[in-house]
Structures are given as structure tokens and as C-alpha cells.
Scaffold this motif. Sequence first.
Motif, PDB file in Angstrom:
ATOM      1  N   UNK A 276     -55.953 -18.364  16.474  1.00 30.18           N
ATOM      2  CA  UNK A 276     -54.946 -17.534  15.818  1.00 30.18           C
ATOM      3  C   UNK A 276     -54.379 -18.245  14.591  1.00 30.18           C
ATOM      4  N   UNK A 277     -54.039 -19.528  14.730  1.00 23.38           N
ATOM      5  CA  UNK A 277     -53.488 -20.266  13.603  1.00 23.38           C
ATOM      6  C   UNK A 277     -54.505 -20.383  12.475  1.00 23.38           C
ATOM      7  N   UNK A 278     -55.770 -20.614  12.822  1.00 20.66           N
ATOM      8  CA  UNK A 278     -56.801 -20.680  11.789  1.00 20.66           C
ATOM      9  C   UNK A 278     -56.952 -19.343  11.073  1.00 20.66           C
ATOM     10  N   UNK A 279     -56.821 -18.258  11.837  1.00 16.78           N
ATOM     11  CA  UNK A 279     -56.907 -16.930  11.230  1.00 16.78           C
ATOM     12  C   UNK A 279     -55.747 -16.706  10.262  1.00 16.78           C
ATOM     13  N   UNK A 280     -54.538 -17.119  10.648  1.00 14.13           N
ATOM     14  CA  UNK A 280     -53.373 -16.987   9.771  1.00 14.13           C
ATOM     15  C   UNK A 280     -53.580 -17.779   8.480  1.00 14.13           C
ATOM     16  N   UNK A 281     -54.060 -19.023   8.629  1.00 18.98           N
ATOM     17  CA  UNK A 281     -54.298 -19.860   7.450  1.00 18.98           C
ATOM     18  C   UNK A 281     -55.341 -19.213   6.538  1.00 18.98           C
ATOM     19  N   UNK A 282     -56.409 -18.695   7.170  1.00 18.06           N
ATOM     20  CA  UNK A 282     -57.445 -18.042   6.364  1.00 18.06           C
ATOM     21  C   UNK A 282     -56.891 -16.806   5.670  1.00 18.06           C
ATOM     22  N   UNK A 283     -56.016 -16.053   6.376  1.00 17.62           N
ATOM     23  CA  UNK A 283     -55.419 -14.870   5.769  1.00 17.62           C
ATOM     24  C   UNK A 283     -54.505 -15.223   4.602  1.00 17.62           C
ATOM     25  N   UNK A 284     -53.830 -16.354   4.697  1.00 12.56           N
ATOM     26  CA  UNK A 284     -52.936 -16.774   3.604  1.00 12.56           C
ATOM     27  C   UNK A 284     -53.736 -17.162   2.362  1.00 12.56           C
ATOM     28  N   UNK A 285     -54.801 -17.923   2.570  1.00  9.86           N
ATOM     29  CA  UNK A 285     -55.527 -18.462   1.414  1.00  9.86           C
ATOM     30  C   UNK A 285     -56.602 -17.515   0.884  1.00  9.86           C
ATOM     31  N   UNK A 286     -56.876 -16.423   1.593  1.00  6.96           N
ATOM     32  CA  UNK A 286     -57.908 -15.507   1.103  1.00  6.96           C
ATOM     33  C   UNK A 286     -57.549 -14.894  -0.252  1.00  6.96           C
ATOM     34  N   UNK A 287     -56.352 -14.267  -0.412  1.00  3.89           N
ATOM     35  CA  UNK A 287     -56.038 -13.709  -1.747  1.00  3.89           C
ATOM     36  C   UNK A 287     -55.865 -14.788  -2.811  1.00  3.89           C
ATOM     37  N   UNK A 288     -55.315 -15.964  -2.394  1.00  2.00           N
ATOM     38  CA  UNK A 288     -55.164 -17.048  -3.368  1.00  2.00           C
ATOM     39  C   UNK A 288     -56.527 -17.536  -3.838  1.00  2.00           C
ATOM     40  N   UNK A 289     -57.446 -17.658  -2.913  1.00  2.00           N
ATOM     41  CA  UNK A 289     -58.795 -18.076  -3.286  1.00  2.00           C
ATOM     42  C   UNK A 289     -59.480 -17.044  -4.160  1.00  2.00           C
ATOM     43  N   UNK A 290     -59.210 -15.755  -3.887  1.00  2.00           N
ATOM     44  CA  UNK A 290     -59.811 -14.713  -4.715  1.00  2.00           C
ATOM     45  C   UNK A 290     -59.318 -14.819  -6.159  1.00  2.00           C
ATOM     46  N   UNK A 291     -58.005 -15.021  -6.327  1.00  2.00           N
ATOM     47  CA  UNK A 291     -57.442 -15.084  -7.681  1.00  2.00           C
ATOM     48  C   UNK A 291     -57.978 -16.292  -8.430  1.00  2.00           C
ATOM     49  N   UNK A 293     -60.628 -18.000  -7.845  1.00  2.00           N
ATOM     50  CA  UNK A 293     -62.061 -17.840  -8.093  1.00  2.00           C
ATOM     51  C   UNK A 293     -62.335 -16.901  -9.242  1.00  2.00           C
ATOM     52  N   UNK A 294     -61.555 -15.822  -9.293  1.00  2.00           N
ATOM     53  CA  UNK A 294     -61.749 -14.869 -10.384  1.00  2.00           C
ATOM     54  C   UNK A 294     -61.430 -15.501 -11.728  1.00  2.00           C
ATOM     55  N   UNK A 295     -60.324 -16.301 -11.773  1.00  2.00           N
ATOM     56  CA  UNK A 295     -59.940 -16.936 -13.025  1.00  2.00           C
ATOM     57  C   UNK A 295     -60.851 -18.104 -13.393  1.00  2.00           C
ATOM     58  N   UNK A 296     -61.653 -18.554 -12.469  1.00  2.00           N
ATOM     59  CA  UNK A 296     -62.509 -19.706 -12.749  1.00  2.00           C
ATOM     60  C   UNK A 296     -63.906 -19.341 -13.186  1.00  2.00           C
TER      61      UNK A 296
END
Length: 335
Positions: A276-291, A293-296
Motif C-alpha cells: 500500500x505504501x509503495x502504491x501511494x509513493x508511486x501515485x505521488x510521483x507518477x504525475x511529477x515524473x510525467x511532467x 519527462x515531458x519537459x525533458x
Amino acid sequence: MTTAESPATDCIDGPLLFARVLDGEGAGHPLEWAEAMNWQPQRTGEVLWVHLCRNAPGVEAYLEHLGISEPTRELLVSDRTRPRAFREGDTLVATLRGINFNPGAEPEDMLSMQLWCDGIRLLTLRRMPLQTPRHVLKMIDRREAGPSDCGALITELTEAMITRMSSAIIDMNDHLDGLEERDPEDNPEQAMAMISTIRRNCLGLKRHMGPMHEALEAISRYAPPWFEDHDRREIAESIDRLKRYLEDLDISKESAVVLMDELRGGAIARSEQATYMLTIVAGIFLPLGFITGLLGINVGGMPGVDSGDAFWMVVGLCGAILAAQLYLFWKWKWL
């Protein structure tokens, strides 16, 4: 579980381990093998107890000398050691089992003892060292109110055998109590292994103690007339104790199952919490990683390439997204 028995090595006088002539008053005197083979009672009340290695040379010849039938002789020296008892004319034949307390043995490793008795002679036969006969022998040699006749000797042997079973059951219950009181987080793998061992011991003991209960009931019900009423009452007490031990084994087995379920449930809960905690962490960083990645991406037309403040604007945007996510997770009770 080890059920095979190794040959005995302590038969120093032919197949004889020891022999005693009971004087009818709780004591007795020893005999050598040659004397025991041709023994006849010299006075009223005398009985002979002979304890033998059943796999030693000379045993079958001695049984034949006593006029024991061939099927019974085969039973007395065989390795078919399931507890049973039956009457054959005026004789009682039984196979009993006791817990193996020899060094390196497990509680579930049980040893067999065959017996044959005609009211004047009692023969007990075993293959591996068994402590119960030695316990009764000490009573006779020390004149500590030992058995006075064959019926009392049989009841004393069965009582001592059942009493020794209780120590193994008590030891398992103590281990279970200790496991119940320990911290569930303290080495659960070791606790699971100990519980598995206890469950195997319970199953092994019950597998042999159930037929033992039936054998004692057969002795009480079908024993010849020389097995007196007070002996039957003593056997009835032993049957009752054995029944209680069987009930204790059932309780111990169920307690072990409950404890194992609790440990497994705790392990599953911890695993689910980590997931559950890993899922929460992944959910937090998913949109940040998308942004990020898009800007990179390395293509022309990326906004802010020539601006010195663009980096801090992206950091601020990521921080705002992170704060919004944490607020939503808290509102939805995900955190």
C-alpha cells in the motif's frame, strides 16, 4: 518422524535384559537367563517377569518352549507395532507404545513393547531401549510398594507409560504458551517453524495414542480372570487419563492452528501495508515524473529554454501538484 527401530545392544545374557521373581509382597529377586527359561513357581503368589530383546537370538525358541502359538509368537517378535490387545485362552497378549526419550529422539518417535502373560509369567519384549520397564524394576528392587502379581505389574507398566506421555504434552503446551506471549514481530519465521514442529508432534502422538486407548480398553474388557477387579479399575483410570491427554492434544493442535493463522495474518497484513505504501509513493510521483519527462524531451520549441526562471517555475509547479495530491489523499483517507 522416525518409526524404524534400531537393534538393541544391551542384551548381555542371551536375549535377557532382566528377570525378576515377584514374591507377592511388592519385591522380588533376580534370575539369570538359564534360570528364567526353566522357572516354575516355588510357592503360592510367586510370578515371573522376564524382559527381553525381541530381535535377539533365542527369543523365538523360548516362546515356543512356553507353548505359545505360532501366530502369537510372530506378533511378539514382529515390527508390526500398532497398539492392540486380545485374549487367547487364559493369556493376555498386547502391543503398547510409549514415547521415545532416548537421546536425539523426537516426542513423536514412539517405541513399542509387546507383552504376553498367563497370570504366572509376564513376558515383555522390546527392540529399542524403553525406560518404562526400568522405572517399574526400580520399584521392585527398592521394595517401594511394587506390584505383587501379574495384573498389578501390567497396570503399573501401562500407568508409567502413560505418565511419561504427559511430560511431552506439557512440554509442547509450554512451547505454545511461550509462542503466544512473544512479540509477533520477533522472528516470525522461527515461530512458524516451531509451530509446524509442534503440529507434527501432536499428529504423530495422536496417531499412536488413539490405538493405545483402544488397546487398554480391550485389556479392561477381555482380560482373563487372573486380571482382578481392582486391576480393571486401575486400567480404567489409565484409560481416563489417556483420554484426557488425547483431548489435550486436540486442544494443542487447535491452538497451534490458531497461532499459525495469527502469524500468517500478521505477515500478510505487513506485506499489504508495504504494498500500500509503495502504491501511494508511486501515485505521488507518477504525475511529477510525467511532467519532468515531458519537459525533458529533446525537441525544438520547448518553452522556457532561454529563460533563467523557468527551472524554478517547474519546481514550483511540481511542489503545487505534490501539495494537491497530499491534500486529496488525506481527504480520501488514503493516508
